[in-house]
Design a protein around this motif. Structure first.
Motif, mmCIF file in Angstrom:
data_model
loop_
_atom_site.group_PDB
_atom_site.id
_atom_site.type_symbol
_atom_site.label_atom_id
_atom_site.label_comp_id
_atom_site.label_asym_id
_atom_site.label_seq_id
_atom_site.Cartn_x
_atom_site.Cartn_y
_atom_site.Cartn_z
ATOM 1 N N UNK A 384 32.958 28.148 32.825
ATOM 2 C CA UNK A 384 33.656 29.437 32.790
ATOM 3 C C UNK A 384 34.648 29.587 31.649
ATOM 4 N N UNK A 385 34.780 28.592 30.785
ATOM 5 C CA UNK A 385 35.698 28.726 29.649
ATOM 6 C C UNK A 385 34.971 28.308 28.372
ATOM 7 N N UNK A 386 35.716 28.172 27.297
ATOM 8 C CA UNK A 386 35.107 27.843 26.006
ATOM 9 C C UNK A 386 35.128 26.343 25.715
ATOM 10 N N UNK A 387 35.321 25.505 26.716
ATOM 11 C CA UNK A 387 35.109 24.070 26.538
ATOM 12 C C UNK A 387 33.601 23.820 26.397
ATOM 13 N N UNK A 388 33.210 23.057 25.392
ATOM 14 C CA UNK A 388 31.802 22.770 25.137
ATOM 15 C C UNK A 388 31.613 21.289 24.809
ATOM 16 N N UNK A 389 30.422 20.778 25.112
ATOM 17 C CA UNK A 389 30.128 19.395 24.743
ATOM 18 C C UNK A 389 28.638 19.217 24.513
ATOM 19 N N UNK A 390 28.312 18.171 23.750
ATOM 20 C CA UNK A 390 26.926 17.805 23.501
ATOM 21 C C UNK A 390 26.795 16.299 23.681
ATOM 22 N N UNK A 391 25.578 15.856 23.988
ATOM 23 C CA UNK A 391 25.306 14.425 24.063
ATOM 24 C C UNK A 391 24.733 13.989 22.715
ATOM 25 N N UNK A 392 25.468 13.126 22.013
ATOM 26 C CA UNK A 392 25.000 12.637 20.717
ATOM 27 C C UNK A 392 23.886 11.615 20.895
ATOM 28 N N UNK A 393 24.053 10.759 21.872
ATOM 29 C CA UNK A 393 23.024 9.811 22.301
ATOM 30 C C UNK A 393 23.361 9.443 23.735
ATOM 31 N N UNK A 394 22.453 8.836 24.478
ATOM 32 C CA UNK A 394 22.726 8.578 25.893
ATOM 33 C C UNK A 394 24.066 7.876 26.127
ATOM 34 N N UNK A 395 24.955 8.546 26.853
ATOM 35 C CA UNK A 395 26.268 7.988 27.168
ATOM 36 C C UNK A 395 27.347 8.293 26.151
ATOM 37 N N UNK A 396 27.023 8.995 25.069
ATOM 38 C CA UNK A 396 28.006 9.303 24.025
ATOM 39 C C UNK A 396 28.125 10.821 23.915
ATOM 40 N N UNK A 397 29.337 11.358 24.152
ATOM 41 C CA UNK A 397 29.528 12.799 24.253
ATOM 42 C C UNK A 397 30.578 13.285 23.257
ATOM 43 N N UNK A 398 30.313 14.456 22.693
ATOM 44 C CA UNK A 398 31.237 15.089 21.746
ATOM 45 C C UNK A 398 31.704 16.397 22.358
ATOM 46 N N UNK A 399 33.031 16.497 22.607
ATOM 47 C CA UNK A 399 33.625 17.668 23.249
ATOM 48 C C UNK A 399 34.397 18.495 22.225
ATOM 49 N N UNK A 400 34.401 19.814 22.413
ATOM 50 C CA UNK A 400 35.198 20.735 21.595
ATOM 51 C C UNK A 400 36.004 21.628 22.530
ATOM 52 N N UNK A 401 37.319 21.671 22.320
ATOM 53 C CA UNK A 401 38.191 22.464 23.181
ATOM 54 C C UNK A 401 38.229 23.911 22.705
ATOM 55 N N UNK A 402 38.781 24.826 23.511
ATOM 56 C CA UNK A 402 38.885 26.228 23.086
ATOM 57 C C UNK A 402 39.708 26.420 21.818
ATOM 58 N N UNK A 403 40.618 25.479 21.518
ATOM 59 C CA UNK A 403 41.429 25.598 20.305
ATOM 60 C C UNK A 403 40.809 24.883 19.114
#
Length: 429
Positions: A384-403
Motif C-alpha cells: 500500500x505504499x511506495x516501498x519496493x524490493x527485488x530479489x537479486x538472487x535467491x536470498x538477496x534482496x534490494x529495497x528502495x524506500x519512498x524517499x
C-alpha cells in the motif's frame, strides 16, 4: 535541582574520557532533536488523521501517550532505518521521543541542558506512556527535578501512584493481569556451537515447587544409575528427559497414550548445512540460524531413543513453481529455509506471510524466486505504499524506500554465500 560541577583532572587521559563522554551526550541530544524535527514535519493534521485511520491508506501511529502527535506508519519505517534500527526499535525510539517532548516538558528541558542523559529520560517515558495526560504531568512534576538521585523503584512508585489516582480502573486491570505474566521460553534462537540453549520461566509457586521436586528426583536418579556429571548438568538432563517422555499432558487419563503422542522420543527435524570439502569446519543449523559442530550432530543422532530420518536435500537455489496463487508445501519449505525471517531491512520476525514480489495479479508467478517472507506490517507497507524490493538472487534482496534510500538484505546461509574475491595486492611505493 542538581548542581553540575566541572572539575579538571591532572590526568590528561581521564580528561579525554570526560570530554568524549560530554561529546557523546551532546550527540545523543542532537539526534533526539533531529528526530523531533522530522516528526514535526511528518505530523498529521486532524483531517489527515482521519484518512490515516484507513488501513488501506496508511495506518496512524499513536506512539506516545494521549496528546502526542500522530505519525504515518510508512514514513516512520524510513526513519527507523535512518536511525540504524529495526522497525520496532525505531518506532519505540520515536514514541519515547514524542512522549518526552510533548508530555514530560520539565524532563525534556533537563535533557536538552545535558543535566539528564537521554537513556534515563527515555526509561521514564516508557513508563508514563500508558498514563492519562494528568498522570504524566504529575510524574513529570514530581520526578524531573530529582531524577539524578531517584532509584527506579521510586520512579515506578510515582508512576503507580499517578495511575491509581488518575486511572483507577486501569490500575485494577493491571493488578489482575500480573498473574498472567507466567511463561516458559526456550531460547532456541540463541544456540551456538556449544549445542546448549538457555530457557527462562515464570511459574505459579505451586508449579515451581513441583518442578523443583521433579528435577531433584531426576538428578538423583541419574546419579544412582552411575552418572558422574555435576548436579547442575544432571538437573538439565532430567529436564530434557521430562520433555522427551511427557509429550502430552496426562490431565484426563493419568497416562500418556501412543494414539496421542505417537510414542516417545525426539520428533524434531533438523536442517543442517555441511561443507563436504571441509568436514572439520562447523556446520550450519537452519532451525536456530547458528553454527553447529559436527560432533554435536553426531551426539544428537546417537542419543538413545532418537529416530534418525534422512530427507532429500533441499536446493535453496531451485525455483519450483505452481499455477495456483497459494504455494505448495514444497515451495513454502524452500522459501522458509532460504529467508528464515521477514526480509524487510532490520526485521527478524518469524510470523510472516509469503509475498509475491511481482504481484500475482500483475502476472507474477507463484514460484520460489518470486516469493519472499514479509511480516504483516512490512507486507502492508510494500502493498500500500511506495516501498519496493527485488530479489537479486535467491536470498538477496534490494529495497528502495519512498524517499529513495536503498538497502541490501542478505538472508543466504553463510555456508552457501559465494566467497569474497581476494583483495588486489597493494602497490609497492
Amino acid at each position: 535541582m542538581s548542581t553540575r560541577t566541572r572539575t579538571h583532572s591532572s590526568d590528561p587521559l581521564l580528561e579525554s574520557v570526560r570530554a568524549h563522554r560530554d561529546d557523546e551526550s551532546r550527540v545523543q541530544v542532537a539526534k533526539l532533536n533531529a528526530v523531533l524535527d522530522w516528526a514535526s514535519v511528518n505530523t498529521a493534521d486532524p483531517d489527515e488523521t482521519a484518512a490515516l485511520l484507513d488501513p488501506m491508506e496508511e495506518p496512524a501511529l499513536h506512539l506516545g501517550g494521549p496528546g502526542c502527535p500522530v505519525i504515518g506508519e510508512y514514513a516512520a519505517l524510513d526513519l527507523a532505518l535512518s536511525l540504524g534500527m529495526s522497525t520496532d526499535g525505531g518506532l519505540a525510539y520515536l514514541g519515547k521521543a514524542l512522549e518526552l517532548r510533548y508530555r514530560l516538558p520539565r524532563l525534556y528541558a533537563r535533557v536538552v541542558k545535558l543535566e539528564v542523559p537521554v537513556w534515563k529520560a527515555f526509561r521514564v517515558a516508557e513508563h508514563t506512556m500508558s498514563l492519562p495526560a494528568a498522570g504524566a504531568t504529575e510524574v513529570d512534576k514530581d520526578i524531573a527535578p530529582f531524577l539524578h538521585t531517584c532509584s527506579w523503584a521510586q520512579v515506578d512508585r510515582a508512576v503507580d501512584a499517578a495511575r491509581a489516582k488518575h486511572d483507577p480502573d486501569e490500575a485494577e486491570r493491571r493488578r489482575k493481569k500480573a498473574a498472567e505474566n507466567r511463561h516458559a521460553d526456550v531460547h532456541l534462537g540463541d544456540a551456538g556451537t556449544s549445542g546448549t540453549v538457555e530457557m527462562t520461566a515464570t511459574l505459579d509457586l505451586a508449579d515451581a515447587i513441583d518442578l523443583e521436586a521433579a528435577l531433584k528426583n531426576g538428578a538423583q536418579a541419574l546419579a544412582d544409575l552411575g552418572s558422574t556429571e555435576t548436579l547442575d548438568v544432571r538437573r538439565s538432563q532430567a529436564l530434557g528427559e521430562m520433555g522427551r517422555h511427557q509429550l502430552a499432558l496426562d490431565l484426563l487419563t493419568g497416562e500418556i497414550t501412543s494414539e496421542i503422542t505417537g510414542g516417545t522420543g525426539r520428533g524434531v527435524t533438523l536442517y543442517c548445512h555441511l561443507d563436504a570439502e571441509h568436514p572439520d569446519l562447523p556446520g550450519f543449523l537452519d532451525n536456530t540460524w547458528s553454527p553447529v559442530l559436527i560432533e554435536q550432530i553426531r551426539a544428537w543422532c546417537q542419543q538413545a531413543g532418537t529416530k534418525v530420518t534422512v530427507k532429500p536435500v533441499v536446493d535453496l537455489a531451485a525455483d519450483p513453481v505452481t499455477d495456483a496463487y497459494e504455494p505448495t508445501d514444497a515451495i513454502r519449505e524452500l522459501v522458509r529455509l532460504r529467508d528464515h525471517t521477514c526480509v524487510f531491512p532490520g526485521c527478524n520476525r518469524r510470523r510472516v506471510d509469503l509475498d509475491h514480489i511481482i504481484p500475482f495479479t500483475a502476472g507474477g508467478p507463484t514460484s520460489a524466486h518470486n516469493l519472499a517472507m514479509l511480516c504483516r506490517r512490512h507486507h502492508r507497507a510494500k502493498t500500500h505504499s511506495r516501498w519496493r524490493y527485488v530479489m537479486l538472487r535467491p536470498g538477496l534482496y534490494h529495497w528502495t524506500s519512498p524517499t529513495g534510500a536503498t538497502y541490501l538484505v542478505d538472508r543466504r546461509s553463510p555456508l552457501l554465500r559465494p566467497p569474497r574475491p581476494p583483495r588486489p595486492p597493494r602497490r609497492q611505493p
